[in-house]
Scaffold this active site. Sequence first.
Site, PDB file in Angstrom:
ATOM      1  N   SER A 651      19.014   2.181   2.731  1.00  0.00           N
ATOM      2  CA  SER A 651      18.524   0.891   2.252  1.00  0.00           C
ATOM      3  C   SER A 651      18.969  -0.272   3.132  1.00  0.00           C
ATOM      4  O   SER A 651      18.503  -1.395   2.939  1.00  0.00           O
ATOM      5  CB  SER A 651      18.999   0.655   0.812  1.00  0.00           C
ATOM      6  OG  SER A 651      20.410   0.579   0.760  1.00  0.00           O
ATOM      7  N   LYS A 694      21.855  -5.120  -6.798  1.00  0.00           N
ATOM      8  CA  LYS A 694      22.003  -5.739  -5.482  1.00  0.00           C
ATOM      9  C   LYS A 694      21.685  -7.242  -5.538  1.00  0.00           C
ATOM     10  O   LYS A 694      22.428  -8.062  -4.988  1.00  0.00           O
ATOM     11  CB  LYS A 694      21.077  -5.043  -4.470  1.00  0.00           C
ATOM     12  CG  LYS A 694      21.513  -3.619  -4.140  1.00  0.00           C
ATOM     13  CD  LYS A 694      20.522  -2.941  -3.202  1.00  0.00           C
ATOM     14  CE  LYS A 694      21.006  -1.558  -2.831  1.00  0.00           C
ATOM     15  NZ  LYS A 694      20.060  -0.837  -1.948  1.00  0.00           N
TER      16      LYS A 694
END
Length: 792
Positions: A651, A694
């Site tokens: 990611s 996140k």
Amino acid sequence: MTSHLKLDSTALKLKVALNVNDFEKTNPKQHQGILGQQRAQEALKFGVAMENPGYNVFVMGRPSTGRLSMITNALNQQAQQQPTPPSYAYVNNFTKPREPITIKLPSGYGEIFSKDMEALIDNLLATFPATFESPMYQQKKSAIERNFNQQYSRAIDKVDKKSRTLNVALYRDGDGITFLPIRKDKLLDDDEFALLPQADREKFHQHVAELEEYLSETLLELPQWRRAMVEKIKNLDNDTINYAVAPLLEELNKKYQSVDDVISFLAEIKTDLTNTITDYLMPSRTLEENDLTTRRIILTEQYVPNIIVDYSENTGSPVVYESHPTYQNLFGRIEYVSDQGTLVTTYRRICTGSLHRANGGYLILDAEEVLTHPFVWEGLKRALQSGLIEIETPNSEFGINTITLKPEVIPLNVKIILFGSRDTYYFLEELDSEFDEIFRVLADFDNDIVRDDNSMGQFAVLMQTHAANLGMKPLTHKALECLIEYSCRLSENQKRLSAHVNGCLEIIGETRFLSKKRKRQSISRKQIQRALNAREARHSRISEEILEEMLEGTILIDTVGDAVGKVNGLTVLEIGGSAFGAPARITTTVHPGSRGIIDIEREAELGQAIHSKGVLILTGYLGHCYAQQFSLAISASIAMEQSYGYIDGDSASLAELCCLISALTRIPIKQSFAITGSINQYGEVQAIGGVNEKIEGFFKLCNARGLTGKQGVIIPASNKRNLMLKQEVIAAVKKRLFSIYVVHNVNETLELLMGMVAGDVNKQGEYPQDSINFKAISRLKEISGINDEDKT
């Protein structure tokens, strides 16, 4: 230029609106505690209904998705429609005591037969030794003894008659016989005998020798007479025992005339009782030597069956869940007692296992637990393939021989339901060639469930039922909507509910605890949210410490300004069952050379395989976009700064690429942005996991430092459906204090981060001047030229 990429606050979270009428029509009593999982339920139903060998079921899925509830409910329904299996008992093998035999009885007869045998023992103790004290028995026994005594007396009389002709008297003292001298019809004592002439004394001794020889000849058949007497008494005892026992056993034979095993066992008991009664229940065995309690124990150990399994009649087949499947718990064991330092055992100390209790029905096992305990998996396969339950001690294979019994095997007819994770299923399938032959049916549980009116109605009923079971007030519609939103957050998908229903059920329990002192008629959304906040606070110590270090400058993260070769990446940390997001600085340096892109994390053996794959893709992207007309020669290094643990996942590859292009072109990146996303070699941005955590991790830092309206997060456009953000983030976006952008490709990301046009290639294969991509390709050409000059 990029305003169309910014998300409106309404897109940041699912807004649930329950269709109240739909779930109110659902009957809570009909709900089985399972949310969705139609495919798994159909597979389980098929596996249970199939009677062919090998159609055992493996239920595959994550914990807390309702696997065990679904299995138990489905099996209980099926079991009620099936016949109750027979009862089994172990009994004494009188000819081979080390090999106990099994008795098969109709269902519900196990305990009845055991009580009947206990009653038989009571009757035996009441009958014996009293039967041997009856006048009839005593008369017959006396007649036998009298006949023997008469034979003996007649023989002695013959010797006595002869002795008197020789002036010798025969004297009987019990069983002893003595010869004495006689003079003038008077017995002589030793002193008087000593005064006799020597010739008379010698003559007396000759006569005594002659008489003793005659006595021996006369009593030559005495042992036969005695054996005959003992045999007649033994036959009398046996006849007496049989006569007394016959009515006791006759009643049992009539009661169990249709049970062949019991009839055979009663016949064996009848034969063995003769020896047992003779040994322990004769009148000669006084109560002081062998009291009544001891006699009862002896008879119990001989004749009372050891009931292995017994289900009441018409209760259906058994459903057994073995939570701790050790070898002994599954297959049974043999217990021992110490007798003067020696371990001994009997058939009465055979203990059942869960296979015995589930025989004729269903046994539920946790696959991970089965594989954890030694010998269990191989033993289970052996039992299923042979169709037999054998009680044995596997330790004997290693030279520890503790086997003193070898019980007769019991026929096995059971359906095994294993449940476990996907990893366990594929592990067994790969390493055990017999696995697919034994477990032919797979019931695959979904990790999440499509969110529609039906599933939300089931979810609402499940939550209400659980609250009612806890003694709580009803949940309001708003409280249910809050739980649905939380479930969607757990699944990381606005269109799907999490199959991990235990997470929501736990929140209801925690709400009950936190709301004990508040007397209200219902549980509100506010109370549910309070429980969610409390749970987060309990797990927030580490995240708060990391935030504090960022604010103090120990961990370097900028949220304002621009910088070359630096970008804020987004990570998720999972600790102790909780997950939280934390930004991490990614830095890149570029210089002439041909070493390629060096992943410092991989070189330090901290980068795991997927992370290393993401970095390697960067080279493919650079070659595809920039090095079509010249060789790609570059030396660059990428690092995730102040990271001291293992890193996995791809990611960060989008952030790493943007950081690399910034270092390559010397164009600064806005530090007010944080970025997450995966890319492919063509620059398309791909979805990642943990997007909510996140975003919230970077938002907390920006909020703590002060929101400026320029800060924001860049995420893949395909993650838009995964957004289930907290209300504080949504509120900040609504007030234009914080932004969330979605991107589809690298160019859109570069334009957001650098505030310049990325540039698209034209028909001639060239990028527009002053675009980011033009600067990147120009710099790569420059580095390639420098490398070529160095080679020459």
